[in-house]
Every structure is written in structure tokens, then in C-alpha cells.
Design a protein around this motif. Structure first.
Motif, PDB file in Angstrom:
ATOM      1  N   LEU A 237     -16.201 -11.128   1.925  1.00  0.00           N
ATOM      2  CA  LEU A 237     -16.648 -12.514   1.925  1.00  0.00           C
ATOM      3  C   LEU A 237     -16.727 -13.011   0.488  1.00  0.00           C
ATOM      4  N   THR A 238     -16.134 -14.166   0.225  1.00  0.00           N
ATOM      5  CA  THR A 238     -16.175 -14.795  -1.097  1.00  0.00           C
ATOM      6  C   THR A 238     -16.701 -16.211  -0.927  1.00  0.00           C
ATOM      7  N   TYR A 239     -17.685 -16.572  -1.749  1.00  0.00           N
ATOM      8  CA  TYR A 239     -18.316 -17.882  -1.581  1.00  0.00           C
ATOM      9  C   TYR A 239     -18.299 -18.664  -2.887  1.00  0.00           C
ATOM     10  N   SER A 240     -17.782 -19.902  -2.801  1.00  0.00           N
ATOM     11  CA  SER A 240     -17.820 -20.850  -3.917  1.00  0.00           C
ATOM     12  C   SER A 240     -18.595 -22.066  -3.423  1.00  0.00           C
ATOM     13  N   PRO A 241     -19.910 -22.108  -3.657  1.00  0.00           N
ATOM     14  CA  PRO A 241     -20.743 -23.165  -3.077  1.00  0.00           C
ATOM     15  C   PRO A 241     -20.356 -24.553  -3.582  1.00  0.00           C
ATOM     16  N   PRO A 242     -20.328 -25.548  -2.704  1.00  0.00           N
ATOM     17  CA  PRO A 242     -20.008 -26.912  -3.131  1.00  0.00           C
ATOM     18  C   PRO A 242     -21.127 -27.562  -3.936  1.00  0.00           C
ATOM     19  N   ASP A 243     -22.352 -27.009  -3.834  1.00  0.00           N
ATOM     20  CA  ASP A 243     -23.488 -27.517  -4.604  1.00  0.00           C
ATOM     21  C   ASP A 243     -24.495 -26.377  -4.750  1.00  0.00           C
ATOM     22  N   LYS A 244     -25.607 -26.631  -5.410  1.00  0.00           N
ATOM     23  CA  LYS A 244     -26.601 -25.598  -5.674  1.00  0.00           C
ATOM     24  C   LYS A 244     -27.829 -25.697  -4.769  1.00  0.00           C
ATOM     25  N   SER A 245     -27.735 -26.468  -3.706  1.00  0.00           N
ATOM     26  CA  SER A 245     -28.868 -26.614  -2.805  1.00  0.00           C
ATOM     27  C   SER A 245     -29.055 -25.337  -1.982  1.00  0.00           C
ATOM     28  N   PRO A 246     -30.286 -25.086  -1.478  1.00  0.00           N
ATOM     29  CA  PRO A 246     -30.521 -23.903  -0.631  1.00  0.00           C
ATOM     30  C   PRO A 246     -29.638 -23.948   0.611  1.00  0.00           C
ATOM     31  N   LYS A 247     -29.142 -22.799   1.027  1.00  0.00           N
ATOM     32  CA  LYS A 247     -28.255 -22.714   2.190  1.00  0.00           C
ATOM     33  C   LYS A 247     -28.955 -21.962   3.329  1.00  0.00           C
ATOM     34  N   PRO A 248     -28.766 -22.386   4.570  1.00  0.00           N
ATOM     35  CA  PRO A 248     -29.381 -21.674   5.701  1.00  0.00           C
ATOM     36  C   PRO A 248     -28.644 -20.373   5.986  1.00  0.00           C
ATOM     37  N   LEU A 249     -29.273 -19.515   6.778  1.00  0.00           N
ATOM     38  CA  LEU A 249     -28.614 -18.293   7.221  1.00  0.00           C
ATOM     39  C   LEU A 249     -27.359 -18.645   8.016  1.00  0.00           C
ATOM     40  N   PHE A 250     -26.375 -17.776   7.941  1.00  0.00           N
ATOM     41  CA  PHE A 250     -25.096 -18.021   8.606  1.00  0.00           C
ATOM     42  C   PHE A 250     -24.703 -16.747   9.347  1.00  0.00           C
ATOM     43  N   THR A 251     -24.102 -16.888  10.518  1.00  0.00           N
ATOM     44  CA  THR A 251     -23.727 -15.722  11.321  1.00  0.00           C
ATOM     45  C   THR A 251     -22.224 -15.714  11.577  1.00  0.00           C
ATOM     46  N   ILE A 252     -21.620 -14.555  11.383  1.00  0.00           N
ATOM     47  CA  ILE A 252     -20.231 -14.364  11.782  1.00  0.00           C
ATOM     48  C   ILE A 252     -20.203 -13.242  12.815  1.00  0.00           C
ATOM     49  N   ARG A 253     -19.166 -13.222  13.637  1.00  0.00           N
ATOM     50  CA  ARG A 253     -19.061 -12.199  14.684  1.00  0.00           C
ATOM     51  C   ARG A 253     -17.729 -11.479  14.555  1.00  0.00           C
ATOM     52  N   LEU A 254     -17.818 -10.163  14.498  1.00  0.00           N
ATOM     53  CA  LEU A 254     -16.631  -9.322  14.433  1.00  0.00           C
ATOM     54  C   LEU A 254     -16.248  -8.934  15.853  1.00  0.00           C
ATOM     55  N   LEU A 255     -15.045  -9.331  16.277  1.00  0.00           N
ATOM     56  CA  LEU A 255     -14.560  -9.022  17.617  1.00  0.00           C
ATOM     57  C   LEU A 255     -13.711  -7.762  17.564  1.00  0.00           C
ATOM     58  N   VAL A 256     -13.964  -6.836  18.486  1.00  0.00           N
ATOM     59  CA  VAL A 256     -13.251  -5.561  18.531  1.00  0.00           C
ATOM     60  C   VAL A 256     -12.628  -5.403  19.914  1.00  0.00           C
ATOM     61  N   GLU A 257     -11.300  -5.382  19.969  1.00  0.00           N
ATOM     62  CA  GLU A 257     -10.571  -5.197  21.222  1.00  0.00           C
ATOM     63  C   GLU A 257      -9.825  -3.860  21.183  1.00  0.00           C
ATOM     64  N   PRO A 258      -9.635  -3.173  22.309  1.00  0.00           N
ATOM     65  CA  PRO A 258      -9.898  -3.610  23.680  1.00  0.00           C
ATOM     66  C   PRO A 258     -11.295  -3.295  24.177  1.00  0.00           C
ATOM     67  N   LEU A 259     -12.225  -3.016  23.271  1.00  0.00           N
ATOM     68  CA  LEU A 259     -13.583  -2.664  23.687  1.00  0.00           C
ATOM     69  C   LEU A 259     -14.372  -3.859  24.198  1.00  0.00           C
ATOM     70  N   GLY A 260     -13.966  -5.058  23.827  1.00  0.00           N
ATOM     71  CA  GLY A 260     -14.747  -6.231  24.196  1.00  0.00           C
ATOM     72  C   GLY A 260     -16.005  -6.352  23.364  1.00  0.00           C
ATOM     73  N   ALA A 261     -16.037  -5.702  22.204  1.00  0.00           N
ATOM     74  CA  ALA A 261     -17.231  -5.724  21.354  1.00  0.00           C
ATOM     75  C   ALA A 261     -17.320  -7.033  20.583  1.00  0.00           C
ATOM     76  N   GLU A 262     -18.538  -7.496  20.379  1.00  0.00           N
ATOM     77  CA  GLU A 262     -18.804  -8.667  19.555  1.00  0.00           C
ATOM     78  C   GLU A 262     -19.993  -8.323  18.670  1.00  0.00           C
ATOM     79  N   ILE A 263     -19.723  -8.003  17.408  1.00  0.00           N
ATOM     80  CA  ILE A 263     -20.749  -7.496  16.493  1.00  0.00           C
ATOM     81  C   ILE A 263     -21.225  -8.633  15.580  1.00  0.00           C
ATOM     82  N   PRO A 264     -22.493  -9.080  15.737  1.00  0.00           N
ATOM     83  CA  PRO A 264     -23.007 -10.143  14.874  1.00  0.00           C
ATOM     84  C   PRO A 264     -23.333  -9.617  13.481  1.00  0.00           C
TER      85      PRO A 264
END
Length: 284
Positions: A237-264
Motif C-alpha cells: 500500500l502506498t499513500y500520497s494524501p491529498p491534504d493533511k487532515s485526519p483520515k478515518p479508518l479504511f478497510t480493504i478485503r483480500l479475496l481468496v479463490e477457490p476457497l471463497g475467503a474474504e479477509i478484512p
């Protein structure tokens, strides 16, 4: 769940993994479907999701396979804002396929609603010469695991312990897929990056994908999207913030097939010490 059932599940799970072959790519010059097959499937998929976009879930039932209607009734339904076919992977007989669509919606955050797109894979098959959406109904033989449902088939009746083959422990198989971290730390006020290692310790191939809303300035890169047994990949993950304001938590999900896994996986944005007193929310 007794040890015999666990052992049975382990054997099914291992066999499924070792028998998985790379999906047929509809665009491959050597594996193209017969004339008209892909076009017919695309039209059915588009019409199916168009009805969802209009909120006509009852009419969309006509596009669901006969043995999947009960599961469709019980499933959560959403009025998507957009739908686009991302890719189609046909099986060898071109009578069934996995269709990945990108669905547009909104994600609610602490700073308000933001546009979000979600990739979703669905099974389709030919039934009475028409493509239909296939959603296998759950059964008592289906056991929930961290990587989605696993189905038990067969029994151990009539087989003595001495005759039974040595079978792997299902929990050791499942835990063999590893992610080095579930939380990334980035700076919300300056350029930064973080990464996690992904390891496939299972006996078969897995396919990786990311499901997340878009966040300005955040780039996510998987070094590999297909992992054979014993292989590693890196999620950076690489982040270049558009401003310096506080940012909220963010969630991404890793999908794993053919297991049907969804890892937050959480993304936490740090702020300078002198700005923490002005946070409109609490970061943990």
C-alpha cells in the motif's frame, strides 16, 4: 463434530485444492467459446443486474437457476448503482462459467458516504439453453470455515482405522494460508507505504483479488494474483494524501479463490502528535 467427519472434510478439501486448474479465459485465442455463447451469457448477466439496479428483484428471479431459487430468496439484495462485466472464465465444456462483475454502490464512512465499487464473482450455467445464475443452497452437510463453506461428501462406514488412508487435519490445511499482518499503518499527512507478505502453504493453487472502495491517493499492488503451493506474494500500500487532515479508518478485503475467503484488513492513518487533540473521532 467428530474426528471421522473432520478427517472426511480434510480429504475433500485437499482433493479440491489439488484438482483446481487455472480457469479458462474467455479471451484466450486457444479457448474461445463457440460463436454466440459469450454474447448470450453477457446479455443475460447484464439484464440480471439491470433489474437489480432498478430494484426489480422479483423479476430477476427469472434469471436464477431452478435449484438456486430458494437460496436467491434468502440472499441479501442490493439496488446497485452500476454494473460492469469485468471478466468471464468459462469451464472447458462452455456450459458453465464464473462471471466477475464490478458493482457500484456507496460506502458510509465517518466523514460521509463515498462512491464504492465492488468486484463480485458469480456462477452461471446453461439450463434449458438459457444461461442462469447458480447459487447452490446450503445443506446440513455444509460446514462453515474461515474460508467459506466446506461440503462433506461420502462416509467412512465399513472402513476400519487400519484401512483408512492417512488424512490431513482440516484446520492445519486452512491455517496454511497466511497473511503476515491484518493492519497497515500509513501517514495521513505525508507520503508513506506499508506492506504485508502473503503465503500459500496449501497443496493447491489460489487466486487473489482486492475488494475495496476507492480512496484518493491510495494505491494497492499485489505482486502476484495467482499463487501456487509454497509461493509468496506481497500486498503493498502506498499513500500520497491529498491534504493533511485526519483520515478515518479504511478497510480493504483480500479475496481468496477457490476457497471463497474474504479477509478484512484495516488501514490506519497516523497524524502528527500536535494534531491528535483535534481529531473528530478516536483512532485505535
Amino acid at each position: 463434530m467428530n474426528s471421522r467427519r473432520l478427517a472426511s472434510l480434510a480429504l475433500v478439501f485437499a482433493a479440491a485444492l489439488t484438482s483446481v486448474a487455472p480457469a479458462q479465459d474467455a479471451g484466450s485465442a486457444f479457448n474461445r467459446p463457440p460463436a454466440g455463447v459469450e454474447e448470450a451469457l453477457r446479455l443475460r448477466v447484464k439484464d440480471f443486474y439491470a433489474l437489480h439496479m432498478e430494484g426489480k428483484f422479483r423479476q430477476a428471479e427469472a434469471y436464477v437457476c431452478a435449484d438456486s431459487k430458494d437460496a436467491y430468496y434468502d440472499s441479501d439484495k442490493r439496488r446497485w448503482q452500476s454494473a460492469e462485466i469485468l471478466r468471464i472464465n468459462f469451464e472447458k465444456d462452455f456450459k458453465s462459467a464464473t462471471v466477475v462483475v464490478t458493482l457500484g454502490s456507496e460506502m458510509r464512512t465517518r466523514v460521509g458516504a463515498i462512491a464504492a465499487t465492488f468486484p463480485m464473482a458469480g456462477s452461471w450455467k446453461l439450463e434449458d439453453n438459457l444461461w442462469c445464475h447458480h447459487v447452490p443452497p446450503p445443506s446440513a452437510a455444509t460446514v462453515a470455515t474461515p474460508f467459506g463453506p466446506m461440503r462433506q461428501t461420502g462416509t467412512d462406514k465399513g472402513v476400519s482405522a487400519a484401512e483408512a488412508p492417512v488424512r490431513p487435519d482440516p484446520f492445519s490445511l486452512i491455517s496454511a494460508f497466511k497473511v503476515s499482518k491484518r493492519e497497515f499503518l500509513l501517514k495521513g499527512y505525508d507520503n508513506s507505504s506499508d506492506q504485508a507478505d502473503i503465503y500459500n502453504g496449501m497443496p493447491g493453487q489460489v487466486r487473489l483479488d482486492l475488494q475495496t472502495a476507492e480512496l484518493p491517493g491510495l494505491k494497492m499492488e499485489l505482486s502476484k494474483k495467482t499463487l501456487e503451493a509454497g509461493e509468496h506474494a506481497t500486498l503493498k500500500l502506498t499513500y500520497s494524501p491529498p491534504d493533511k487532515s485526519p483520515k478515518p479508518l479504511f478497510t480493504i478485503r483480500l479475496l481468496v479463490e477457490p476457497l471463497g475467503a474474504e479477509i478484512p484488513m484495516r488501514v490506519v492513518f497516523d497524524i502528527p502528535e500536535d494534531g491528535k487533540k483535534q481529531l473528530p473521532f478516536t483512532q485505535k
